[in-house]
Design an enzyme around this catalytic site. Structure first.
Site, PDB file in Angstrom:
ATOM      1  N   ARG A   1       0.859  -1.180   0.000  1.00 18.71           N
ATOM      2  CA  ARG A   1       0.000   0.000   0.000  1.00 18.71           C
ATOM      3  C   ARG A   1       0.897   1.231   0.000  1.00 18.71           C
ATOM      4  NH1 ARG A   1      -3.574   2.311   4.998  1.00 18.71           N
ATOM      5  NH2 ARG A   1      -1.593   3.436   5.338  1.00 18.71           N
TER       6      ARG A   1
ATOM      7  N   TYR B   1      -2.904  11.582   6.132  1.00 19.81           N
ATOM      8  CA  TYR B   1      -3.125  10.243   6.677  1.00 19.81           C
ATOM      9  C   TYR B   1      -2.075   9.276   6.161  1.00 19.81           C
ATOM     10  CZ  TYR B   1      -4.244   5.478   6.768  1.00 19.81           C
ATOM     11  OH  TYR B   1      -4.106   4.132   6.936  1.00 19.81           O
TER      12      TYR B   1
ATOM     13  N   ASP C   1      -5.138   3.843   0.201  1.00 20.37           N
ATOM     14  CA  ASP C   1      -6.237   4.098   1.134  1.00 20.37           C
ATOM     15  C   ASP C   1      -6.604   5.580   1.081  1.00 20.37           C
ATOM     16  OD1 ASP C   1      -6.734   3.159   4.646  1.00 20.37           O
ATOM     17  OD2 ASP C   1      -8.017   4.199   3.213  1.00 20.37           O
TER      18      ASP C   1
ATOM     19  N   HIS D   1      -9.049   6.849   2.709  1.00 26.36           N
ATOM     20  CA  HIS D   1      -9.404   7.120   4.105  1.00 26.36           C
ATOM     21  C   HIS D   1     -10.614   8.031   4.239  1.00 26.36           C
ATOM     22  CE1 HIS D   1      -8.242   7.064   8.439  1.00 26.36           C
ATOM     23  NE2 HIS D   1      -7.721   5.926   8.048  1.00 26.36           N
TER      24      HIS D   1
ATOM     25  N   GLU E   1      -9.109   2.059  -1.479  1.00 23.42           N
ATOM     26  CA  GLU E   1      -9.816   1.749  -0.221  1.00 23.42           C
ATOM     27  C   GLU E   1     -10.505   2.987   0.345  1.00 23.42           C
ATOM     28  OE1 GLU E   1      -7.183   0.191   2.695  1.00 23.42           O
ATOM     29  OE2 GLU E   1      -8.514   0.734   4.340  1.00 23.42           O
TER      30      GLU E   1
ATOM     31  N   GLU F   1     -13.481  -1.492   7.103  1.00 24.61           N
ATOM     32  CA  GLU F   1     -12.795  -1.568   8.400  1.00 24.61           C
ATOM     33  C   GLU F   1     -13.594  -0.862   9.488  1.00 24.61           C
ATOM     34  OE1 GLU F   1      -9.124   0.441   7.106  1.00 24.61           O
ATOM     35  OE2 GLU F   1      -9.502   1.856   8.731  1.00 24.61           O
TER      36      GLU F   1
ATOM     37  N   ARG G   1     -13.524  -5.358   4.162  1.00 24.61           N
ATOM     38  CA  ARG G   1     -12.381  -5.242   5.064  1.00 24.61           C
ATOM     39  C   ARG G   1     -12.730  -5.406   6.544  1.00 24.61           C
ATOM     40  NH1 ARG G   1      -7.829  -3.697   4.601  1.00 24.61           N
ATOM     41  NH2 ARG G   1      -7.714  -1.877   5.963  1.00 24.61           N
TER      42      ARG G   1
ATOM     43  N   GLU H   1      -4.264  -7.354   5.320  1.00 20.75           N
ATOM     44  CA  GLU H   1      -3.399  -6.225   5.672  1.00 20.75           C
ATOM     45  C   GLU H   1      -2.494  -6.641   6.815  1.00 20.75           C
ATOM     46  OE1 GLU H   1      -5.466  -2.760   7.033  1.00 20.75           O
ATOM     47  OE2 GLU H   1      -3.689  -1.506   7.011  1.00 20.75           O
TER      48      GLU H   1
ATOM     49  N   TRP I   1     -11.452  12.284   8.787  1.00 20.93           N
ATOM     50  CA  TRP I   1     -10.018  12.020   8.978  1.00 20.93           C
ATOM     51  C   TRP I   1      -9.625  10.767   8.266  1.00 20.93           C
ATOM     52  CZ3 TRP I   1      -7.697   7.779  11.549  1.00 20.93           C
ATOM     53  CH2 TRP I   1      -6.289   7.858  11.522  1.00 20.93           C
TER      54      TRP I   1
HETATM   55  C1  CS2 Z   1      -6.187   2.372   8.077  1.00 17.86           C
HETATM   56  C2  CS2 Z   1      -6.117   2.189   9.554  1.00 17.86           C
HETATM   57  O1  CS2 Z   1      -4.870   0.422   7.910  1.00 17.86           O
HETATM   58  C3  CS2 Z   1      -5.789   1.077   7.388  1.00 17.86           C
HETATM   59  O2  CS2 Z   1      -6.398   0.751   6.364  1.00 17.86           O
HETATM   60  O3  CS2 Z   1      -7.436   2.812   7.634  1.00 17.86           O
HETATM   61  O4  CS2 Z   1      -4.778   2.264   9.910  1.00 17.86           O
HETATM   62  C4  CS2 Z   1      -6.894   3.193  10.385  1.00 17.86           C
HETATM   63  O5  CS2 Z   1      -6.448   4.501  10.097  1.00 17.86           O
HETATM   64  C5  CS2 Z   1      -6.660   2.887  11.855  1.00 17.86           C
HETATM   65  O6  CS2 Z   1      -6.985   1.537  12.086  1.00 17.86           O
HETATM   66  C6  CS2 Z   1      -7.510   3.778  12.741  1.00 17.86           C
HETATM   67  O7  CS2 Z   1      -7.308   3.440  14.079  1.00 17.86           O
HETATM   68 MG    MG Z   2      -8.006   1.911   5.852  1.00 17.63          MG
END
Ligand code: CS2
Ligand code: MG
Length: 402
Positions: free
Chosen positions: A147, A159, A210, A212, A236, A262, A283, A339, A402
């Site tokens: 990634r 991020y 990602d 995000h 993602e 996630e 995810r 991941e 975020w």
């Molecule tokens: C991120 C995460 O790994 C990822 O895909 O989206 O690191 C996420 O930012 C954290 O789990 C938040 O605690």
């Molecule tokens: Mg993520």
């Protein structure tokens, strides 16, 4: 067999983790991850004040009944806090059941469906050049999937890019720190990163990114279309996950594969996206989506619609979650990728484990159960310290994703 103790262990070997340990009258115990980054103590209370007292005296082998006792019995169903608490119980009970059966968890789920589990790791950098250096490092280590996240010219931080050369940890302050974001600057820059990776590493490396949660659907459609020449493995969280309609719009505009989930904690969060075939990878993972029991239902629904698994595996999910996820990955027929943000040695010392990495792939190990434990004495040396995730603002001060 009866449950005699359900103990919550909070520790912070470099970052906060919440672990549930369930012990039985026959001496067998199991452990589950209950970590919810930035909201850990909410899950601790949900377990200690409400769920653990009801566990004592129950038969730990009645995994399904206990799951529904805490899910249907909650009245106030779903949500990340409650489902992380239920997940920890569920994971610990599957750990116990597999130990009693004297077999690794993946055997209990149905045996392995593959020889090894492909993982992706994170290459980050303040600029494209330093990100490429990290990609090279991971390709050298044998990773087949990476990634990429990089700094954006004109934005102080973003991020996924660590500050000051430290390992990336987003929960970086007692109360939320603030960062500034520009979608325009991001959209103008990121395709250049993908082009540079393809230029230097060719077409075979699986390339992930990602977003995000930060784009609107039409902005995500633009990024998806502009990414097509670089054939990403996935894009993602391109739009916030709550607006499931938005994903259908993105889907209409691009063939770039899409991943989400996630932040999901139940099948009800995923169902519409899966059934409309708006995504390619789901995810949701063991610790936040109700444990093994519920994640199996999500994976089976996904399989009906050609959606593969791509479980979240950041360092804010404990090695227990990683261990349980790897057993799940070994079994699940519609596996996509896992991941893997490597935990530090300090973290791994607190959580003895049997999973192994080799040449871009993991195997879960053959120990009975999910193969991960917690060293309580060592854990006690690392007391909890509140740490919150950041918030994000647009350049005009608008509070953003975020
Ligand atoms: C991120 C995460 O790994 C990822 O895909 O989206 O690191 C996420 O930012 C954290 O789990 C938040 O605690
Ligand atoms: Mg993520």
């Amino acid at each position: 067999m009866k449950i005699t103790e359900a103990k919550v262990i909070v520790c912070s070997p470099g970052r906060n983790f919440v672990t549930l340990k369930i012990t039985t009258d026959e001496g067998v115990y199991g452990v589950g991850d209950a970590t919810l980054n930035g909201r850990e103590k909410a899950v601790v209370s949900y377990l200690e004040d409400y769920l653990c007292p009801s566990l004592i005296g129950r038969d730990p082998q009645q995994i399904e009944d206990i799951w529904h006792f805490f899910y249907r019995g909650a009245y106030w169903r779903r949500g990340p806090v409650g489902m992380s608490a239920i997940a920890a119980i569920d994971t610990a009970l599957w750990d116990i059941k597999a130990k009693v059966a004297n077999m690794p968890l993946y055997q209990l789920l149905g045996g392995r469906s593959r020889d090894r589990i492909m993982v992706y790791t994170h290459a980050n950098g303040n600029d494209i050049e330093s990100t490429l250096e990290q990609v090279a490092k991971y390709v050298e280590k044998g990773y087949k999937a990476v990634r990429v996240q990089c700094g954006i010219p004109g934005i102080a931080s973003t991020y996924g890019v660590p500050k000051g050369g430290k390992a990336y940890e987003p929960a970086d302050a007692d109360l939320p720190s603030e960062s500034v974001w520009s979608t325009e600057k991001y959209l103008n820059h990121i395709p250049k990163l993908f082009a540079a990776v393809r230029e230097q590493f060719g077409d075979d490396l699986h390339l992930l990114h990602d977003v995000h949660h930060r784009l609107t659907p039409i902005e995500a459609a633009r990024l998806g279309k502009e990414s097509e020449p670089f054939h990403l493995f996935w894009l993602e969280d391109c739009v916030p996950a709550e607006n499931q309609e938005g994903w259908k719009l993105v889907r209409q505009h691009t063939t770039t594969p899409l991943a989400v989930g996630e932040v999901f904690n139940s099948i009800h969060d995923c169902r519409e996206l899966i059934q409309s075939q708006s995504i390619d990878y789901i995810r949701s993972t063991v610790v936040h989506a109700g444990g093994i029991t519920h994640l199996r239902r999500i994976a089976d629904l996904a399989a009906l619609y050609h959606v593969k698994t791509g479980f979240h595996g950041a360092t804010d999910l404990s090695p227990i979650c990683m261990g349980a996820a790897l057993h799940f990955d070994y079994w699940v027929p519609n596996f996509g990728i896992q991941e893997h943000m490597p935990h530090t040695e300090q973290m791994l010392e607190v959580f003895p484990h049997h999973f192994e990495f080799s040449d871009g792939f993991f195997t879960p190990g053959e120990a009975p159960g999910h193969g991960v434990d917690i060293d309580e004495k060592l854990a006690d040396k690392y007391p909890y310290k509140r740490a919150c995730l950041p918030v994000n603002r647009l350049e005009d001060g608008t509070l953003w994703h975020w």
